[in-house]
Write an enzyme that holds these catalytic residues in place. Structure first.
Site, PDB file in Angstrom:
ATOM      1  N   GLY A 235       5.981   3.852  -8.333  1.00 31.57           N
ATOM      2  CA  GLY A 235       7.290   4.045  -8.962  1.00 31.57           C
ATOM      3  C   GLY A 235       8.294   3.050  -8.406  1.00 31.57           C
ATOM      4  O   GLY A 235       8.250   2.678  -7.232  1.00 31.57           O
TER       5      GLY A 235
ATOM      6  N   ALA B  64       3.439   2.149  -1.926  1.00 29.74           N
ATOM      7  CA  ALA B  64       4.866   1.931  -2.229  1.00 29.74           C
ATOM      8  C   ALA B  64       5.724   2.130  -0.988  1.00 29.74           C
ATOM      9  O   ALA B  64       5.523   1.452   0.011  1.00 29.74           O
ATOM     10  CB  ALA B  64       5.300   2.816  -3.388  1.00 29.74           C
TER      11      ALA B  64
ATOM     12  N   ASP C 126      -7.437  -2.962  -7.859  1.00 27.72           N
ATOM     13  CA  ASP C 126      -6.175  -2.752  -7.163  1.00 27.72           C
ATOM     14  C   ASP C 126      -6.390  -1.961  -5.865  1.00 27.72           C
ATOM     15  O   ASP C 126      -5.827  -2.283  -4.816  1.00 27.72           O
ATOM     16  CB  ASP C 126      -5.229  -2.008  -8.117  1.00 27.72           C
ATOM     17  CG  ASP C 126      -3.837  -1.982  -7.593  1.00 27.72           C
ATOM     18  OD1 ASP C 126      -3.310  -3.073  -7.294  1.00 27.72           O
ATOM     19  OD2 ASP C 126      -3.273  -0.878  -7.444  1.00 27.72           O
TER      20      ASP C 126
ATOM     21  N   VAL D 293       0.858  -1.185   0.000  1.00 28.50           N
ATOM     22  CA  VAL D 293       0.000   0.000   0.000  1.00 28.50           C
ATOM     23  C   VAL D 293       0.893   1.232   0.000  1.00 28.50           C
ATOM     24  O   VAL D 293       1.736   1.388   0.889  1.00 28.50           O
ATOM     25  CB  VAL D 293      -0.902   0.029   1.263  1.00 28.50           C
ATOM     26  CG1 VAL D 293      -1.824   1.237   1.221  1.00 28.50           C
ATOM     27  CG2 VAL D 293      -1.691  -1.260   1.388  1.00 28.50           C
TER      28      VAL D 293
ATOM     29  N   LYS E 147      -5.919  -2.887  -1.743  1.00 23.06           N
ATOM     30  CA  LYS E 147      -5.150  -2.077  -0.794  1.00 23.06           C
ATOM     31  C   LYS E 147      -5.961  -1.741   0.446  1.00 23.06           C
ATOM     32  O   LYS E 147      -5.469  -1.855   1.569  1.00 23.06           O
ATOM     33  CB  LYS E 147      -4.663  -0.805  -1.478  1.00 23.06           C
ATOM     34  CG  LYS E 147      -3.556  -1.086  -2.495  1.00 23.06           C
ATOM     35  CD  LYS E 147      -3.170   0.158  -3.248  1.00 23.06           C
ATOM     36  CE  LYS E 147      -2.032  -0.122  -4.216  1.00 23.06           C
ATOM     37  NZ  LYS E 147      -1.861   0.952  -5.182  1.00 23.06           N
TER      38      LYS E 147
ATOM     39  N   LEU F 288       5.815   4.546   1.174  1.00 24.95           N
ATOM     40  CA  LEU F 288       5.278   5.316   2.304  1.00 24.95           C
ATOM     41  C   LEU F 288       5.066   4.402   3.521  1.00 24.95           C
ATOM     42  O   LEU F 288       4.570   3.295   3.366  1.00 24.95           O
ATOM     43  CB  LEU F 288       3.924   5.949   1.924  1.00 24.95           C
ATOM     44  CG  LEU F 288       3.942   7.011   0.833  1.00 24.95           C
ATOM     45  CD1 LEU F 288       2.508   7.448   0.529  1.00 24.95           C
ATOM     46  CD2 LEU F 288       4.775   8.204   1.264  1.00 24.95           C
TER      47      LEU F 288
END
Ligand code: ADP
Ligand code: ASP
Ligand code: MG
Length: 815
Positions: free
Chosen positions: A797, A611, A678, A609, A682, A613
């Site tokens: 990313g 990336a 998606d 969830v 999450k 963070l």
């Protein structure tokens, strides 16, 4: 007087023997020196092998004999000048002929007695010491040869004879007290019985010979010259980080050697102990290194654990039964019968219930012990009061040793939790009353891992080695490897983590390197790897059995996710950016979480969830500190955010979606993102991590896509339907704009219910200004009631995802 003993490697060949001579010259400086030598390295093993072959009437003993002959003759030729060679060569050949006759005898009768075996094996030391003394003489040293069989007297317990110290001490005092030479060279290991038969002092016994002589003549020091620079904190061949212990007490050295530190033959301490003669262990090949000094006093401030040793080939015998409770004399009978059978007990444990006694012995004595015990307790076994003895093999003992252990609480706790974390199963535990030793019986194939993890725990200033097994080297995987490579030094210096990538796999190939792969050229290496296979990958990880192993999944693959269970059950941690496992059915999610707890192996998926963070970690910390999550609101899709940030009355919806796809912000099939699946995964993961039992089909998903677009079967058709429904999308935009709102795809969890969908977000809402592909999460909790806890930043990313995986690995490192 000093006694110097040189081991097998130190005298293995002419070059080494020349080094020995230099050391002897350097050490002699005025003092008389007694030089005790082992057989040329490996010769004792060869002699025993030849004897066994001969006794089995295997002609190959001759080849072994031939190689023994060649080694000695070559050594003479390499050391003694041609002019004086003939005398030495003829002596050596005569001895070798006698050896040949003994072996022939064994061959003819097809049998070997312990007495004959000792006679044969004694040739190793007899030849080496003679050759070395002749070399010293040829080098003009003031040297004489003396056969220790005339000094050291033993009983006839061949193979490991017991020394008669009274007569031995007086022989040594008489001889060494009167000898006029500066250097006396003697064979180690060999002795003789009162009736004149050759005996030996046990494998590794040359150390003991040297100690017997040192004790008898009250030498100023006993120097043991070997092939390592002292007694190490653990066996240096198994633990790379081990180091020589500068000073150690007699008791500690004895304990370490009894528990397998081969560098010193265990009985060696005893003859020098009462006279407190220091023992200095030194390296023949690095004579300037300080080595280990064994002496009386210890340093009270020294580390509590001084060394770790281990013994392989152990068997555990357990005697159990209801008939044992409260009956005195069972253990007495057990130990009596064991001692009569000449079985050496290494470890004893008895449960306080008296229901069972367990003893550790060497494997080769198992059969004898079993029949002796079962015979002794025949009556009790026949009446069912005691079970026949239970035997477990393929075990090893590891022991922590240190004089100062007794004054430190919690060492055994640290020892067992370290082993537990690494999935080392402990079969039995013993702690001596002196508290100088805590030992544990473990499986043989766990020895290396156990030694290394204990060494790391007790000696390595908390440098921890993490061993990564990485699957998936695409965008995220490749970035991850390059980040690890770049930060390696920093991690070691600042975080005390030694992170190594031991294996890599993509869907085609896999490679392994136990010492750690070179991350500068992994691409080339991987291409040359073996064919990838998830099961063999796991098998190899398990077989390597390395401490602090972490399986890193950088894929989005379901088959990979299915293997997590295997890893967790072997206490191998998991770090993954793959969402499949944590968003699969709740039972599977829970099962994996439980395995992680049961096997003490972290299962981390922070990057599932947002990336990199720290969303899941923050959530866990909130809960651990007693907070409760009441509501979550979040924008969790970088791709949907990109789409709704760029879509407006000038930029049509279908074009923006195409642009998002072209720029790599969507899945190859953009419908997966646009349909909200998606995001559902999450929010599901966040709800579960908040402590709620929920499955994906319970999440409400009001799709903003027209039914027709949802039903398309191909990407092409999907785009076509987006174009055809232009007005539907334009309306969504217009409605929001007329309300002064922006469109955001929001995930929400409240009152145990989750939903995802497009929302009109007003200006004053924290979501309104969300840029680019950023993510944002608002946690409303018991403590954060009006103002939520907000986490916001780049949520997609390769680089940020890789750094999130990296962060999970560091979390495990600090675990
Ligand atoms: P030598 O032939 O000189 O008597 P050994 O082979 O008997 O030598 O003993 C030295 C070996 O002991 C080392 O090469 C090492 O492999 C092994 N060893 C096992 N444990 C230890 C330890 N704790 N410290 C040093 N060496 C050890
Ligand atoms: N040569 C004997 C052995 O190999 C004794 C020794 O080297 O200490 O066991
Ligand atoms: Mg030795």
């Amino acid at each position: 007087m000093k006694v110097l003993k040189f081991g097998g490697t130190s005298v293995a060949n002419q070059d080494n023997i020349k080094k020995v001579k230099q050391i002897v010259v350097r050490e002699s400086g005025g003092a008389k020196i007694i030089v005790v030598v082992s057989a040329l390295g490996g010769v004792t093993d060869l002699l025993l092998e030849a004897a066994n072959k001969a006794a089995n009437q295997d002609e190959n003993y001759k080849e072994i004999l031939f190689s023994i002959e060649q080694r000695h003759i070559n050594t003479v030729k390499g050391l003694i000048p041609v002019t004086s060679q003939s005398k030495v060569l003829s002596y050596v050949k005569r001895e070798l002929n006698s050896l040949e006759t003994l072996l022939e005898g064994a061959f003819l009768i097809g049998e070997i007695t312990p007495r004959l075996s000792d006679k044969i094996v004694s040739y190793g030391e007899l030849l080496s010491s003679y050759i070395i003394s002749e070399f010293f003489i040829a080098e003009q040293l003031d040297c004489i040869y003396k056969d220790t069989r005339t000094l050291i007297k033993t009983n006839e317990h061949f193979g490991k004879a017991l020394v008669d110290f009274k007569i031995t001490n007086s022989n040594c005092e008489n001889y060494f007290g009167t000898v006029s030479y500066n250097i006396v060279v003697v064979p180690g290991f060999v002795a003789s019985s009162h009736t004149g038969n050759s005996t030996t002092l046990g494998r590794g016994g040359s150390d003991y010979t040297a100690a017997i002589i040192a004790g008898a003549i009250n030498a100023q020091v006993l120097e043991i010259w070997t092939d390592v620079s002292g007694m190490y904190t653990a066996n240096p061949t198994l633990v790379k980080q081990a180091f020589a212990i500068p000073k150690i007490s007699y008791e500690e050295a004895m304990e370490l050697s009894h528990f397998g530190a081969k560098v010193l033959y265990p009985p060696t301490i005893q003859p020098v102990l009462s006279r407190q003669i220091p023992i200095h262990i030194k390296n023949t090949f690095a004579p300037d290194q300080s080595g280990t000094l064994i002496q009386k006093s210890t340093d009270a401030k020294a580390r509590p654990v001084r060394g770790i040793s281990h013994i392989e080939n152990i068997a555990l015998l357990s005697l159990e039964g209801s008939g044992m409770v409260g009956i005195s004399g069972i253990s007495k009978r057990l130990f009596e019968v064991i001692s009569l059978a000449r079985i050496n007990v290494i470890l004893i444990t008895q449960a306080s219930s008296e229901h069972s006694i367990c003893i550790g012995i060497t494997k080769d004595q198992t059969a004898r012990a079993e029949s002796a015990i079962n015979d002794e307790f025949e009556y009790e076994i026949s009446t069912g009061k005691i079970e026949p003895v239970i035997i477990e093999e393929n075990l090893a003992i590891i022991a922590l040793v240190g004089d100062n252990m007794k004054s430190h609480q919690g060492l055994s706790g640290r020892m067992f939790s370290t082993l537990g974390k690494n999935n080392v199963n402990i079969r039995a535990i013993a702690q001596g009353a002196s508290e100088r030793n805590i030992s544990a019986v473990i499986n043989s194939n766990d020895v290396k891992k156990a030694l290394n993890s204990l060494h790391e725990e007790f000696f390595e200033e908390n440098i921890k080695q993490l061993n990564l097994f990485v699957v998936g080297v695409g965008n995220v995987g490749a970035r991850f490897l390059s980040q690890i490579n770049q930060q390696k030094k920093y991690l070691k210096e600042k975080l005390k983590l030694n992170v190594r990538v031991v294996a890599l796999s993509n869907s085609r190939k896999m490679i392994f390197n136990e010492g750690g792969l070179n991350l500068n050229k992994w691409e080339e290496e991987l291409q040359k790897g073996e064919e990838a296979n998830l099961q063999s990958f796991f098998n190899k990880v398990k077989q390597l059995n390395l401490r602090n192993s972490i399986f890193v999944d950088n894929t989005a693959n379901e088959e990979v996710a299915k293997t997590y269970e295997l890893y967790l059950k072997n206490s191998i941690s998991i770090v993954t950016c793959n969402k499949i496992a944590s968003s699969s059915d709740y039972d599977n999610y829970l099962h994996l979480k439980n395995l992680s707890r049961e096997y003490n192996a972290p299962f981390l998926f922070e990057t599932n969830v947002g990336a990199g963070l720290p969303i899941i970690d923050t959530l866990k910390n909130l809960i651990a500190s007693g907070d409760k999550i009441n509501k979550i609101q979040a924008v969790l899709s970088g791709s949907l955010n990109f789409v709704f940030n760029n879509f407006n009355d000038k930029n049509p919806f279908d074009k923006v979606v195409k642009q998002a796809q072209d720029e790599g912000y969507t899945e190859p099939d953009p419908k997966i993102d646009l349909s909200g699946v998606d995001v559902m995964r999450k929010i599901l993961i966040l709800a579960r991590e908040s402590g709620y039992e929920i499955d994906i089909d319970e999440i409400e998903n009001e799709s903003f896509l027209p039914q027709e677009s949802l039903e398309t079967k191909s990407v092409e058709d999907f785009y076509k339907s987006l174009t055809e429904n232009k007005s539907h999308f334009d309306n969504l935009y217009k409605e929001a704009a007329s309300n002064d709102c922006r469109l955001k795809y929001v995930a929400q969890f409240e009152n145990g219910k989750a939903k995802v969908g497009l929302q009109q977000i007003p200006k004053d809402h924290p979501f309104y200004n969300l840029e680019g592909k950023d993510n944002i999460v608002l946690f409303y909790t018991d403590r954060y009631t009006d103002q939520p806890l907000i986490i916001k930043g780049a949520g997609a990313g390769a680089d940020v995802t890789a750094s999130g995986i990296f962060a999970d690995i560091i979390r495990i490192g600090n675990f």
